[in-house]
Design an enzyme around this catalytic site. Structure first.
Site, PDB file in Angstrom:
ATOM      1  N   GLY A  14       0.783  -1.222   0.000  1.00  0.00           N
ATOM      2  CA  GLY A  14       0.000   0.000   0.000  1.00  0.00           C
ATOM      3  C   GLY A  14       0.820   1.280   0.000  1.00  0.00           C
ATOM      4  N   ASP A  69       5.957   7.098   7.313  1.00  0.00           N
ATOM      5  CA  ASP A  69       6.076   7.447   5.905  1.00  0.00           C
ATOM      6  C   ASP A  69       7.317   6.803   5.296  1.00  0.00           C
ATOM      7  OD1 ASP A  69       3.961   8.908   5.124  1.00  0.00           O
ATOM      8  OD2 ASP A  69       5.085  10.741   4.731  1.00  0.00           O
ATOM      9  N   HIS A  81      13.942  15.028  -0.041  1.00  0.00           N
ATOM     10  CA  HIS A  81      13.463  15.400   1.308  1.00  0.00           C
ATOM     11  C   HIS A  81      14.397  14.977   2.439  1.00  0.00           C
ATOM     12  CE1 HIS A  81       9.700  16.802  -0.270  1.00  0.00           C
ATOM     13  NE2 HIS A  81       9.335  15.608  -0.716  1.00  0.00           N
ATOM     14  N   ASP A  98       9.594  18.705  -8.988  1.00  0.00           N
ATOM     15  CA  ASP A  98       8.720  17.782  -8.267  1.00  0.00           C
ATOM     16  C   ASP A  98       7.516  18.595  -7.750  1.00  0.00           C
ATOM     17  OD1 ASP A  98       9.335  14.903  -6.609  1.00  0.00           O
ATOM     18  OD2 ASP A  98       7.918  16.234  -5.613  1.00  0.00           O
ATOM     19  N   HIS A 138       6.430  18.516  -4.851  1.00  0.00           N
ATOM     20  CA  HIS A 138       6.729  18.921  -3.469  1.00  0.00           C
ATOM     21  C   HIS A 138       7.962  19.818  -3.409  1.00  0.00           C
ATOM     22  CE1 HIS A 138       4.611  14.985  -3.197  1.00  0.00           C
ATOM     23  NE2 HIS A 138       3.966  15.603  -2.228  1.00  0.00           N
ATOM     24  N   ASP A 182       5.718  13.585  -9.917  1.00  0.00           N
ATOM     25  CA  ASP A 182       4.407  13.701  -9.260  1.00  0.00           C
ATOM     26  C   ASP A 182       3.753  15.048  -9.595  1.00  0.00           C
ATOM     27  OD1 ASP A 182       6.236  15.105  -7.783  1.00  0.00           O
ATOM     28  OD2 ASP A 182       5.926  14.013  -5.913  1.00  0.00           O
ATOM     29  N   ARG A 239      -0.976  10.005  -8.171  1.00  0.00           N
ATOM     30  CA  ARG A 239      -1.686   9.476  -7.002  1.00  0.00           C
ATOM     31  C   ARG A 239      -1.593  10.438  -5.810  1.00  0.00           C
ATOM     32  NH1 ARG A 239      -0.118   3.569  -4.615  1.00  0.00           N
ATOM     33  NH2 ARG A 239      -1.290   3.766  -2.675  1.00  0.00           N
ATOM     34  N   TYR A 248       3.949   8.830  -8.572  1.00  0.00           N
ATOM     35  CA  TYR A 248       3.226   7.751  -7.900  1.00  0.00           C
ATOM     36  C   TYR A 248       2.149   7.094  -8.752  1.00  0.00           C
ATOM     37  CZ  TYR A 248       6.011   9.956  -4.416  1.00  0.00           C
ATOM     38  OH  TYR A 248       7.093  10.489  -3.764  1.00  0.00           O
TER      39      TYR A 248
HETATM   40 ZN   LIG Z   1       7.186  14.759  -4.606  1.00  0.00          ZN
END
Ligand SMILES: [Zn+2]
Length: 460
Positions: A37, A109, A151, A186, A188, A274, A280, A313
Site C-alpha cells: 500500500g 512514511d 526530502h 517535483d 513537493h 508527481d 496518485r 506515484y
Molecule cells: Zn514529490
C-alpha cells in the site's frame, strides 16, 4: 566557399544539439519494496528502464551500473549516527516501533523495509557516479532516475527519502566548480536540498511546487536564503491544477534570469514526476510534454546537466515521462505508439507515450501567475551577478539545529523589501511557519480538521 560555410554552419548546429549522454541504472533497484500500500514503488525505475530500452535509446547513450555509495560517502552530508542506524537496519522489517526509529523519523512514511540501506546505496551511488562523470568531463548530460530523493535531512528520513543523493552529488560538484544551479520540478518543495545550501552563495536552489496545506509545508515565496546565501534560494509556490502553458510562463523566464545572473558551471535538475496530471499524490496537471519542456529548455542552455528522478506515484506515467525526457536529452524523437515489450500491459488501454491533462480546475489565476513571477524576478535582480566565490571545501550548515530565533526575525525583515507594514499576527504566523516542529504540528492539526483524503498521505 559558400558551400563550405553552410556545411560548417550545419555542423555547428548539430554540435549544439548533440550531447554525450551517460545513464546510470542498477537492475536491482526495482526489486525493493516499501511495503504493502505504500505509494513509493522503486519498481517504476525498472518500468522506465524497460521502456527506454524498448525504444532502442540504450544504443544512443552510454549505460553504466553505478558503484554503491559507501557509508563514508553518505557521511559527507549525513550525521554518522544516522547512517550507522540505517546500516544496522538493513535487511530488517521491524514490527515494533523503537525509540531510535522515532528519533530518525523512520517507521511511518519512511518505513523500515528489507534492504532499505542497499536501496539507498544504489540511489546515492548513481547520483555520485553522475557527478563524477560531469567533473571528469566525459559526458554533457548524466541521468540517474533512481536518485532525486530531495526530502532526506542530515539526521533524519523524510517524505519517503532516507539518503539525500542530490546533496551528496552537489557536494562533489562543489569540489570542482564554483557555482551549481539546482532546479526542482517535483510537486513537493525540495526542502532537504534547500536546507543543506540555505546559507551559501555557491548553490542556487530553485523549487517549483504546490504550496499550502501540502507536504512538506515549506517553500514560501519569501524564503530566499540566509547569510551569504541570501537571494540564493528561489521558491515558486503553485496552487492546484497548473497546466503546461501556465507552468512554462513561470519556468522559462525565471530559469533564464537565474542563469543570466548566477552563471552556473553545472545544473542539477530534479525531475520528480508527481507534478504530472493524474498523479496518485500530486495535485498539478502537467503532461509529459509540459514536464519535458522544462528539461528541453534547460538542455538548450548548453551547460553540463545532471538529471535525477524523484517523486512520481502513478507509475505508468512516471515511466512515460522519464523515457520521453531521456529521449530529449539524447535528442531523439519517439513514436507515440509504445513499442511492444515485456511491460506493455501497464500502458493499457491506449498504449501511447503521451497523455492528456485531466479536467481539474487550474487555481493559478493569471494575476497570481504574474505576481509570483514578478516577485521572484525582483528577488533575482538583487543577487550579485556571477558571484566569484572562494573555492573552499563546503560543509553544509545544518539549519534546523543551528538557526536561532534572531536569525529568523532578521530574515523576515530582509525579505520584506517593500517594507510593507506587517501586522503582529502576520509576523507571528510566519515565525510559526519557520519553526519545523511547530509547523509539523500545525499541519497535523489542520489535517485533523480538514481530513481530506487527498492530503492524508502527504503529511508527516
Ligand atoms: Zn514529490
Amino acid at each position: 566557399l559558400l558551400n563550405l560555410a553552410l556545411k560548417l554552419f550545419i555542423l555547428q548546429q548539430m554540435d549544439g544539439s548533440r550531447k554525450r549522454v551517460a545513464y546510470y541504472y542498477d537492475a536491482e533497484i526495482g526489486c525493493y519494496h516499501y511495503g504493502r500500500g505504500h505509494p513509493m514503488r522503486p519498481f517504476r525505475i525498472t518500468l522506465t528502464h524497460n521502456l527506454i530500452c524498448s525504444y532502442g535509446l540504450n544504443e544512443r547513450m552510454k549505460i553504466y551500473r553505478p558503484l554503491r555509495a559507501t557509508a563514508d560517502q553518505m557521511k559527507q552530508f549525513h550525521s554518522d549516527d544516522y547512517i550507522e542506524f540505517l546500516k544496522s537496519k538493513d535487511g530488517m522489517e521491524e514490527l515494533v516501533f523503537t525509540k531510535s526509529m522515532h528519533r530518525y523519523n523512520v517507521g511511518d512514511d519512511c518505513p523500515l523495509f528489507n534492504g532499505m540501506f542497499s536501496f539507498c546505496q544504489i540511489s546515492a551511488g548513481g547520483s555520485l557516479a553522475c557527478a563524477q562523470k560531469i567533473t571528469s568531463e566525459e559526458a554533457d548530460i548524466v541521468i540517474n532516475w533512481g536518485g532525486g530523493l530531495h526530502h532526506a535531512r542530515s539526521r533524519e528520513a523524510s517524505g519517503f527519502c532516507y539518503v539525500n543523493d542530490i546533496v551528496l552529488a552537489i557536494l562533489h560538484l562543489l569540489e570542482y566548480y564554483q557555482r551549481v544551479l539546482y532546479i526542482d520540478i517535483d510537486c513537493h518543495h525540495g526542502d532537504g536540498v534547500e536546507e543543506a545550501f540555505y546559507a551559501t552563495n555557491r548553490v542556487l536552489t530553485m523549487s517549483f511546487h504546490k504550496f499550502g496545506e501540502f507536504f512538506p509545508g515549506s517553500g514560501d515565496i519569501n524564503d530566499i536564503g540566509a547569510d551569504e546565501g541570501r537571494y540564493y534560494a528561489v521558491n515558486v509556490p503553485l496552487r492546484d491544477g497548473i497546466t503546461d502553458e501556465y507552468y512554462q510562463q513561470l519556468f522559462e523566464p525565471i530559469v533564464h534570469m537565474a542563469v543570466q545572473y548566477f552563471q552556473p558551471n553545472v545544473i542539477v535538475m530534479q525531475c520528480g514526476s508527481d507534478s504530472l496530471s493524474g498523479d496518485r499524490l500530486g495535485v498539478l496537471n502537467l503532461t509529459a510534454k509540459g514536464h519535458g519542456n522544462c528539461v528541453e529548455y534547460v538542455r538548450s542552455l548548453n551547460i553540463p546537466l545532471m538529471l535525477v528522478g524523484g517523486g512520481g506515484y502513478t507509475i505508468k506515467n512516471v515511466a512515460r515521462c522519464w523515457t520521453y525526457e531521456t529521449a530529449l536529452a539524447i535528442g531523439a524523437e519517439l513514436d507515440n505508439n509504445l513499442p511492444v515489450h515485456e511491460y506493455i500491459g501497464f500502458y493499457a488501454p491506449d498504449f501511447l507515450l503521451h497523455f492528456a491533462p485531466t479536467n481539474i480546475e487550474n487555481r493559478n489565476t493569471c494575476t497570481y501567475l504574474e505576481e509570483t513571477r514578478n516577485t521572484i524576478l525582483r528577488n533575482l535582480r538583487l543577487m550579485p551577478v556571477a558571484p566569484s566565490v572562494q573555492m573552499e571545501p563546503y560543509r553544509p550548515r545544518r539549519i534546523p539545529h543551528q538557526i536561532s530565533i534572531a536569525d529568523i526575525v532578521d530574515l523576515e525583515m530582509a525579505t520584506s523589501d517593500e517594507r510593507m507594514p506587517r501586522t503582529l499576527f502576520f509576523t507571528f504566523m510566519s515565525l510559526i511557519r519557520k519553526c519545523n516542529i511547530l509547523q509539523k504540528w500545525t499541519s497535523v492539526i489542520k489535517m485533523a480538521i480538514n481530513d481530506s483524503t487527498r492530503i492524508q498521505h502527504n503529511l508527516l
